[in-house]
Motif scaffolding. Structure first.
Motif, PDB file in Angstrom:
ATOM      1  N   VAL A   1      47.448  43.172  51.062  1.00  0.00           N
ATOM      2  CA  VAL A   1      48.903  42.998  50.994  1.00  0.00           C
ATOM      3  C   VAL A   1      49.434  43.582  49.689  1.00  0.00           C
ATOM      4  N   LYS A   2      48.740  43.314  48.596  1.00  0.00           N
ATOM      5  CA  LYS A   2      49.170  43.813  47.292  1.00  0.00           C
ATOM      6  C   LYS A   2      49.234  45.332  47.262  1.00  0.00           C
ATOM      7  N   GLU A   3      48.178  45.976  47.730  1.00  0.00           N
ATOM      8  CA  GLU A   3      48.138  47.439  47.723  1.00  0.00           C
ATOM      9  C   GLU A   3      49.234  48.028  48.599  1.00  0.00           C
ATOM     10  N   TYR A   4      49.506  47.386  49.699  1.00  0.00           N
ATOM     11  CA  TYR A   4      50.554  47.868  50.609  1.00  0.00           C
ATOM     12  C   TYR A   4      51.925  47.778  49.952  1.00  0.00           C
ATOM     13  N   LEU A   5      52.262  46.634  49.389  1.00  0.00           N
ATOM     14  CA  LEU A   5      53.565  46.466  48.750  1.00  0.00           C
ATOM     15  C   LEU A   5      53.703  47.372  47.525  1.00  0.00           C
ATOM     16  N   ALA A   6      52.602  47.605  46.807  1.00  0.00           N
ATOM     17  CA  ALA A   6      52.638  48.438  45.605  1.00  0.00           C
ATOM     18  C   ALA A   6      53.010  49.879  45.916  1.00  0.00           C
ATOM     19  N   SER A   7      52.817  50.309  47.158  1.00  0.00           N
ATOM     20  CA  SER A   7      53.108  51.701  47.526  1.00  0.00           C
ATOM     21  C   SER A   7      54.584  51.962  47.798  1.00  0.00           C
ATOM     22  N   SER A   8      55.417  50.930  47.725  1.00  0.00           N
ATOM     23  CA  SER A   8      56.826  51.083  48.121  1.00  0.00           C
ATOM     24  C   SER A   8      57.686  51.778  47.079  1.00  0.00           C
ATOM     25  N   ARG A   9      57.464  51.503  45.780  1.00  0.00           N
ATOM     26  CA  ARG A   9      58.291  52.082  44.725  1.00  0.00           C
ATOM     27  C   ARG A   9      57.410  52.452  43.532  1.00  0.00           C
ATOM     28  N   PRO A  10      57.069  53.727  43.338  1.00  0.00           N
ATOM     29  CA  PRO A  10      56.104  54.093  42.304  1.00  0.00           C
ATOM     30  C   PRO A  10      56.616  54.035  40.871  1.00  0.00           C
ATOM     31  N   THR A  11      57.927  54.002  40.650  1.00  0.00           N
ATOM     32  CA  THR A  11      58.465  54.066  39.293  1.00  0.00           C
ATOM     33  C   THR A  11      58.702  52.688  38.690  1.00  0.00           C
ATOM     34  N   ALA A  12      59.133  51.738  39.481  1.00  0.00           N
ATOM     35  CA  ALA A  12      59.539  50.426  38.957  1.00  0.00           C
ATOM     36  C   ALA A  12      58.325  49.621  38.508  1.00  0.00           C
ATOM     37  N   VAL A  13      58.154  49.503  37.203  1.00  0.00           N
ATOM     38  CA  VAL A  13      56.961  48.844  36.667  1.00  0.00           C
ATOM     39  C   VAL A  13      56.944  47.359  36.996  1.00  0.00           C
ATOM     40  N   ASN A  14      58.098  46.746  37.185  1.00  0.00           N
ATOM     41  CA  ASN A  14      58.119  45.315  37.505  1.00  0.00           C
ATOM     42  C   ASN A  14      57.421  45.005  38.822  1.00  0.00           C
ATOM     43  N   LEU A  15      57.435  45.955  39.738  1.00  0.00           N
ATOM     44  CA  LEU A  15      56.732  45.766  41.004  1.00  0.00           C
ATOM     45  C   LEU A  15      55.254  45.519  40.749  1.00  0.00           C
ATOM     46  N   PHE A  16      54.651  46.380  39.940  1.00  0.00           N
ATOM     47  CA  PHE A  16      53.223  46.259  39.655  1.00  0.00           C
ATOM     48  C   PHE A  16      52.941  45.074  38.731  1.00  0.00           C
ATOM     49  N   TRP A  17      53.844  44.860  37.785  1.00  0.00           N
ATOM     50  CA  TRP A  17      53.688  43.714  36.879  1.00  0.00           C
ATOM     51  C   TRP A  17      53.626  42.413  37.665  1.00  0.00           C
ATOM     52  N   ALA A  18      54.544  42.231  38.606  1.00  0.00           N
ATOM     53  CA  ALA A  18      54.584  40.991  39.381  1.00  0.00           C
ATOM     54  C   ALA A  18      53.353  40.871  40.274  1.00  0.00           C
ATOM     55  N   LEU A  19      52.981  41.953  40.936  1.00  0.00           N
ATOM     56  CA  LEU A  19      51.811  41.912  41.816  1.00  0.00           C
ATOM     57  C   LEU A  19      50.539  41.633  41.021  1.00  0.00           C
ATOM     58  N   ASN A  20      50.413  42.248  39.847  1.00  0.00           N
ATOM     59  CA  ASN A  20      49.232  42.004  39.014  1.00  0.00           C
ATOM     60  C   ASN A  20      49.203  40.577  38.488  1.00  0.00           C
ATOM     61  N   ARG A  21      50.368  40.053  38.153  1.00  0.00           N
ATOM     62  CA  ARG A  21      50.420  38.665  37.684  1.00  0.00           C
ATOM     63  C   ARG A  21      50.014  37.715  38.805  1.00  0.00           C
ATOM     64  N   MET A  22      50.433  38.007  40.016  1.00  0.00           N
ATOM     65  CA  MET A  22      50.024  37.171  41.143  1.00  0.00           C
ATOM     66  C   MET A  22      48.508  37.242  41.345  1.00  0.00           C
ATOM     67  N   GLU A  23      47.932  38.426  41.162  1.00  0.00           N
ATOM     68  CA  GLU A  23      46.484  38.552  41.291  1.00  0.00           C
ATOM     69  C   GLU A  23      45.762  37.797  40.183  1.00  0.00           C
ATOM     70  N   ASP A  24      46.307  37.852  38.973  1.00  0.00           N
ATOM     71  CA  ASP A  24      45.706  37.106  37.860  1.00  0.00           C
ATOM     72  C   ASP A  24      45.677  35.611  38.167  1.00  0.00           C
ATOM     73  N   ARG A  25      46.772  35.114  38.756  1.00  0.00           N
ATOM     74  CA  ARG A  25      46.813  33.689  39.106  1.00  0.00           C
ATOM     75  C   ARG A  25      45.774  33.373  40.186  1.00  0.00           C
ATOM     76  N   LEU A  26      45.647  34.284  41.140  1.00  0.00           N
ATOM     77  CA  LEU A  26      44.663  34.072  42.194  1.00  0.00           C
ATOM     78  C   LEU A  26      43.257  33.996  41.608  1.00  0.00           C
ATOM     79  N   LYS A  27      42.958  34.855  40.643  1.00  0.00           N
ATOM     80  CA  LYS A  27      41.634  34.850  40.010  1.00  0.00           C
ATOM     81  C   LYS A  27      41.369  33.521  39.305  1.00  0.00           C
ATOM     82  N   LYS A  28      42.409  32.955  38.708  1.00  0.00           N
ATOM     83  CA  LYS A  28      42.245  31.687  37.995  1.00  0.00           C
ATOM     84  C   LYS A  28      41.933  30.528  38.943  1.00  0.00           C
ATOM     85  N   GLU A  29      42.251  30.727  40.218  1.00  0.00           N
ATOM     86  CA  GLU A  29      42.039  29.658  41.200  1.00  0.00           C
ATOM     87  C   GLU A  29      40.681  29.775  41.884  1.00  0.00           C
ATOM     88  N   ALA A  30      39.836  30.667  41.392  1.00  0.00           N
ATOM     89  CA  ALA A  30      38.513  30.868  41.999  1.00  0.00           C
ATOM     90  C   ALA A  30      37.765  29.546  42.113  1.00  0.00           C
TER      91      ALA A  30
END
Length: 356
Positions: A88-117
């Motif tokens: 899902v993350k990779e798919y949504l990340a392909s929508s807008r290549p310039t807006a850094v907030n898109l990747f920032w938010a997706l990466n932050r969500m992944e970081d949270r997921l890692k913490k829940e291991a």
């Protein structure tokens, strides 16, 4: 004192119905429509088609979107859920290549997921929802802080020029470049705002002029090529713009036309301020040369806003979505932790260290 801000929440989560609710910014100002999106294809399309736009709003939408996409997973283990999340993350990340907030938010969500291991699937999904809600709540506080810092640079009765839309509908609340306008409105600053129409998608005309008018702000709409004359006539005392990405050296990518406004402001000795949440500052990006500039479809220029095409059929077009304003043209970059001045490669990193 002035009037309270008219708050328009452009991105909402309806978790009970597993739905992302977005204000469709492509149909403003003629219609006010809230989209109810359940499928990731529709979320992707909403980001790509600028139905949701503005760097912070894109980030919030992406966070909610990746949560909802992962929520649908039938995975029974943490590892399997992580694999579904990454798709899902990779798919949504392909929508807008310039807006850094898109990747920032997706990466932050992944970081949270890692913490829940190690936790069970339902607990991990709940944590992702919590993180998405935190991103939205934090953005509201960030915008207010940016607005307060920016307001400290402005004086009552000033004329303010802005380009594109960096307002409340582009964020959780207040906006970035428009935050000091709204806060000034509440405090009776009596600003006179001039909004560039912002060709070719007309975000200034359709969005900025609309939301400021809704809030009771004194706003005047001008064509993009009128910025020079209003500056020459002394109507403008400061320029405030938002941005989609700030490089380490202070070069800033924002909506196409921003660079030209900055050049004009320099010529007329008018301060030019970029309002940028730290999530938009990319210290890994060394200069503006490293920023990918998205090219948009030709119909945005030739026919999108007209009853009939306003250009010859099949004429070649060049339609970059952004341009890069050189750091030498920027008076200051206003963040939630303070105002960075040149040399930006020294002052921007310090903004991340501030606890203000």
């Amino acid at each position: 004192m002035g009037n309270p801000v008219e708050v328009i929440q452009s991105v909402k989560l309806d978790d009970e119905n597993s739905t992302l609710i977005l204000l469709d910014q492509t149909v403003l100002p003629n219609e006010t429509i809230f989209l109810e999106l359940k499928e990731m294809e529709d979320v992707w399309d909403a980001i790509y088609q600028l139905k949701v736009r503005g760097a912070p709003a894109i980030g919030i939408a992406a966070a909610y979107g990746v949560y909802l996409g992962t929520k649908k997973s039938n995975a029974e283990t943490y590892e399997a859920l992580y694999e579904d999340f990454k798709k899902v993350k990779e798919y949504l990340a392909s929508s807008r290549p310039t807006a850094v907030n898109l990747f920032w938010a997706l990466n932050r969500m992944e970081d949270r997921l890692k913490k829940e291991a190690g936790k069970n699937v339902s607990e991990v999904k709940a944590a992702l929802k919590e993180e998405a809600e935190l991103i939205r709540a934090e953005d509201e506080k960030i915008c207010e802080s940016i607005g307060q810092y920016a307001l400290s640079l402005l004086e009552t009765g000033w004329g303010i020029l802005t380009h594109c839309n960096a307002g409340t509908i582009a964020t959780a609340k207040y906006g970035t470049a428009l935050a000091p306008i709204y806060l000034g409105q509440e405090k009776g600053y009596d600003f006179k705002v001039y909004a560039d129409e912002t060709r070719p998608l007309l975000q200034g005309a359709r969005l900025t002029a609309w939301e400021l008018q809704q809030a009771g702000v004194d706003v005047t709409l001008i064509c993009d090529n009128m910025a020079s004359i209003v500056m020459k006539e002394g109507k403008i005392q400061a320029v405030l713009v938002g941005c989609d990405r700030v490089a380490e050296n202070g070069d800033t990518a924002n909506k196409i036309g921003t660079s030209g406004v900055a050049i004009l402001a320099k010529h007329y000795n008018i301060p030019f301020y970029v309002c940028a949440p730290l999530s938009t500052v990319d210290l890994e990006c060394k200069t503006g040369e490293d920023i990918h500039i998205e090219l948009r479809p030709s119909e945005e220029i030739t026919s999108k806003w007209y009853e009939k095409p306003m250009a010859p059929k099949d004429v070649k077009t060049y339609n970059p979505c952004f341009d890069v304003t050189d750091h030498s043209l920027i008076t200051g970059i206003i963040t939630e932790n303070g105002i960075a001045y040149a040399p930006f490669n020294e002052t921007l990193p310090k903004m991340f260290q501030s606890n203000k």
